[in-house]
Design an enzyme around this catalytic site. Structure first.
Site, PDB file in Angstrom:
ATOM      1  N   HIS A  47      -3.758   5.603   7.489  1.00 65.12           N
ATOM      2  CA  HIS A  47      -5.055   5.491   8.139  1.00 65.12           C
ATOM      3  C   HIS A  47      -4.855   5.516   9.655  1.00 65.12           C
ATOM      4  O   HIS A  47      -3.722   5.395  10.146  1.00 65.12           O
ATOM      5  CB  HIS A  47      -5.794   4.219   7.705  1.00 65.12           C
ATOM      6  CG  HIS A  47      -5.028   2.960   7.893  1.00 65.12           C
ATOM      7  ND1 HIS A  47      -4.651   2.154   6.844  1.00 65.12           N
ATOM      8  CD2 HIS A  47      -4.557   2.362   9.002  1.00 65.12           C
ATOM      9  CE1 HIS A  47      -3.998   1.116   7.302  1.00 65.12           C
ATOM     10  NE2 HIS A  47      -3.914   1.220   8.609  1.00 65.12           N
TER      11      HIS A  47
HETATM   12  P1  TYD Z   1      -4.258  -2.188   3.959  1.00 67.31           P
HETATM   13  O1  TYD Z   1      -4.974  -1.715   5.186  1.00 67.31           O
HETATM   14  O2  TYD Z   1      -4.474  -1.421   2.702  1.00 67.31           O
HETATM   15  O3  TYD Z   1      -2.694  -2.294   4.231  1.00 67.31           O
HETATM   16  P2  TYD Z   1      -1.666  -1.122   4.709  1.00 67.31           P
HETATM   17  O4  TYD Z   1      -2.119  -0.716   6.064  1.00 67.31           O
HETATM   18  O5  TYD Z   1      -0.334  -1.752   4.672  1.00 67.31           O
HETATM   19  O6  TYD Z   1      -1.700  -0.034   3.729  1.00 67.31           O
HETATM   20  O7  TYD Z   1      -4.631  -3.714   3.735  1.00 67.31           O
HETATM   21  C1  TYD Z   1      -4.434  -4.382   2.513  1.00 67.31           C
HETATM   22  C2  TYD Z   1      -5.535  -5.415   2.335  1.00 67.31           C
HETATM   23  O8  TYD Z   1      -5.404  -6.446   3.314  1.00 67.31           O
HETATM   24  C3  TYD Z   1      -6.927  -4.825   2.477  1.00 67.31           C
HETATM   25  O9  TYD Z   1      -7.753  -5.458   1.521  1.00 67.31           O
HETATM   26  C4  TYD Z   1      -7.360  -5.248   3.861  1.00 67.31           C
HETATM   27  C5  TYD Z   1      -6.634  -6.555   4.065  1.00 67.31           C
HETATM   28  N1  TYD Z   1      -6.263  -6.859   5.463  1.00 67.31           N
HETATM   29  C6  TYD Z   1      -6.832  -7.958   6.076  1.00 67.31           C
HETATM   30  O10 TYD Z   1      -7.646  -8.692   5.505  1.00 67.31           O
HETATM   31  N2  TYD Z   1      -6.458  -8.245   7.373  1.00 67.31           N
HETATM   32  C7  TYD Z   1      -5.558  -7.492   8.030  1.00 67.31           C
HETATM   33  O11 TYD Z   1      -5.247  -7.780   9.206  1.00 67.31           O
HETATM   34  C8  TYD Z   1      -4.989  -6.339   7.372  1.00 67.31           C
HETATM   35  C9  TYD Z   1      -4.013  -5.449   8.076  1.00 67.31           C
HETATM   36  C10 TYD Z   1      -5.371  -6.065   6.078  1.00 67.31           C
END
Ligand code: TYD
Length: 130
Positions: A47
């Site tokens: 992303h």
């Molecule tokens: P996600 O963005 O999918 O992680 P990555 O970038 O590693 O693929 O995030 C996983 C889950 O955690 C999603 O439900 C969003 C949540 N999240 C938070 O609540 N706070 C945060 O700071 C982050 C980075 C993710």
């Protein structure tokens, strides 16, 4: 964007690395999160953020990070705890090839806000106009 090597303050007791907001990385830190228990064959991230700037450090183990501006991609290897990588806003980032012991620490410039995410690559390319 390139890998930054931080000074290691070590002595007979072990190693220490200090990273100061604004001085060592170009933003105030509003949030930290860390990823561990990731799988070597399961990429994460994939992303971009409208506003959030991130600084990535593999404080344990190793992983690869591919940064993509919509035109050019570069892959960086974080495999020492004194290495950091800046992911600017509006850069598509993928973390992959995690070692089993990888703990990837991310320092972020903004609080968590799902509206700041662009999770669709085609939409990302349209937004950056690449
Ligand atoms: P996600 O963005 O999918 O992680 P990555 O970038 O590693 O693929 O995030 C996983 C889950 O955690 C999603 O439900 C969003 C949540 N999240 C938070 O609540 N706070 C945060 O700071 C982050 C980075 C993710």
């Amino acid at each position: 964007m390139s890998i930054v090597e931080h000074r290691v303050l070590g002595d007979h007791r072990g190693q220490l690395i200090a990273i100061e907001a604004v001085r060592d990385i170009p933003f105030e830190i509003k949030r930290i999160f860390y990823i561990y228990g990731a799988q070597p064959n399961t990429p994460r991230g994939q992303h971009a953020h409208h506003k959030t700037r991130q600084y990535l450090i593999a404080v344990s183990g190793s992983c690869h990070v591919t940064l993509d501006d919509g035109e050019n991609k570069a892959t960086y290897i974080l495999n020492q705890p004194n290495l950091g990588l800046m992911q600017e806003a509006m850069i598509w980032g993928t973390m992959h090839d995690f070692s089993h012991d990888c703990v990837l620490l991310v320092l972020a410039s903004e609080h968590y806000d799902e509206a700041d995410y662009i999770r669709d690559y085609d939409q990302y390319v349209k937004v950056v106009g690449a």
